[in-house]
Scaffold this active site. Structure first.
Site, mmCIF file in Angstrom:
data_model
loop_
_atom_site.group_PDB
_atom_site.id
_atom_site.type_symbol
_atom_site.label_atom_id
_atom_site.label_comp_id
_atom_site.label_asym_id
_atom_site.label_seq_id
_atom_site.Cartn_x
_atom_site.Cartn_y
_atom_site.Cartn_z
ATOM 1 N N SER A 78 0.852 -1.195 0.000
ATOM 2 C CA SER A 78 0.000 0.000 0.000
ATOM 3 C C SER A 78 0.882 1.237 0.000
ATOM 4 O O SER A 78 2.048 1.185 0.413
ATOM 5 C CB SER A 78 -0.884 0.004 1.247
ATOM 6 O OG SER A 78 -1.556 1.233 1.407
ATOM 7 N N TYR A 95 -3.078 -0.423 10.327
ATOM 8 C CA TYR A 95 -2.827 -0.765 8.929
ATOM 9 C C TYR A 95 -1.446 -0.274 8.492
ATOM 10 O O TYR A 95 -0.694 -1.002 7.833
ATOM 11 C CB TYR A 95 -3.918 -0.156 8.052
ATOM 12 C CG TYR A 95 -3.883 -0.605 6.617
ATOM 13 C CD1 TYR A 95 -4.265 -1.895 6.269
ATOM 14 C CD2 TYR A 95 -3.485 0.260 5.602
ATOM 15 C CE1 TYR A 95 -4.247 -2.320 4.952
ATOM 16 C CE2 TYR A 95 -3.469 -0.150 4.276
ATOM 17 C CZ TYR A 95 -3.854 -1.437 3.952
ATOM 18 O OH TYR A 95 -3.826 -1.851 2.655
#
Length: 289
Positions: free
Chosen positions: A141, A154
């Site tokens: 990501s 995250y």
């Protein structure tokens, strides 16, 4: 190398979004795709779409072992008899400020987004070592490159994945097994819907010093429509990078996908930390107006 139609690729997190699109896209291009999902109901949907699919829960060692037994049976039946690629994709995002995350909540984020990937990768590597080649592709990501507020769990999982994957790539140098990271940024999927559920399940809004901000976060996450941001791309943008990582003679260590990933990947290399923090705080605050 054998023809593309002979190559088997295992993919996790195929219930929707990137995983499902990549699975279908690779199958259309002649790959023997082994698609997996956590829920049996999603597995049945994948099978109805014509995919060879099975259940795989990354939080469960038993499930990973059962899935690998299925993989070995499937590749024995395939004409090539080998596992060419692994696309680690199954993950979710746990919203919430760092101080509002219990140890168990943070552990759960790491179990799914990192430790399950590790266990599956270690189960696949002996097959690839035996055949002398393979491709391991990790879906990371932009939040493995920079951080944003209220995404601490995250962020942590993806930063850990970046270090893990860089180490793995170095350790596999010279084996014929190539390791790549995909850095998507904003891509249309059900990620927001799943994040909203995790937020509701695990964050005590009323007890938090961030209560007023959380109420705005709730309003944003409750909108289950995909972002209409001009920088948001469709999952086909990730498929393009996965194909290159699978088919290039020398795949890249990292594949940036969206404009924000290119931008922040560049800015983190040239800006001092405090200046980058100011930019990222501005981005975060603009989300919660």
């Amino acid at each position: 190398m054998r023809g593309k139609q002979m190559k088997t690729v295992l993919i996790t997190g195929c219930s929707s979004g990137i995983g499902q699109h990549v699975a279908l896209g690779l199958q259309q291009r002649g790959y023997n795709v082994l698609a997996t999902a956590r829920k049996q109901a999603d597995v049945e949907v994948l099978q109805q779409q014509g995919l060879n699919a099975a259940q795989l829960d990354l939080d469960s060692s038993e499930s990973i072992q059962q899935a690998m037994a299925w993989v070995k049976r499937e590749i024995e039946h395939a004409s090539a008899g080998e596992l060419y690629g692994l696309f680690n994709n199954g993950a979710y995002g746990q919203p919430g400020a760092i101080e509002d995350l219990s140890r168990n909540v943070l552990r759960q984020q790491l179990e799914t987004n990192l430790l399950g990937w590790h266990e599956l990768t270690c189960a696949v590597l002996p097959l690839m070592r035996h055949q002398g080649y393979g491709r391991i592709i990790q879906n990371s990501s932009v939040l493995g490159l920079i951080t944003l507020r209220f995404r601490g769990a995250y962020n942590t999982s993806k930063f850990a994945l970046e270090g893990y994957t860089d180490t793995l790539r170095q350790e596999l140098d010279g084996t014929g097994i190539y390791v790549s990271l995909i850095e998507p940024g904003p891509v249309t999927s059900k990620f927001r819907v799943n994040a909203f559920k995790a937020f509701q399940d695990n964050i005590d809004i009323k007890a938090s010093p961030f209560r007023s901000t959380y109420e705005k976060v709730e309003a944003r996450l409750a909108n289950d429509q995909d972002s209409d941001d001009i920088f948001t791309l469709g999952p086909e943008s990730v498929l393009k990078k996965v194909l290159h990582a699978l088919e290039s003679k020398r795949p890249k260590p990292r594949y940036y996908v969206t404009f924000p990933t290119y931008l922040f990947g560049y800015l983190r290399r040239i800006l001092p930390t405090r200046l980058l923090d100011l930019i990222l705080l501005k981005v975060s605050r603009s989300e919660h107006k």
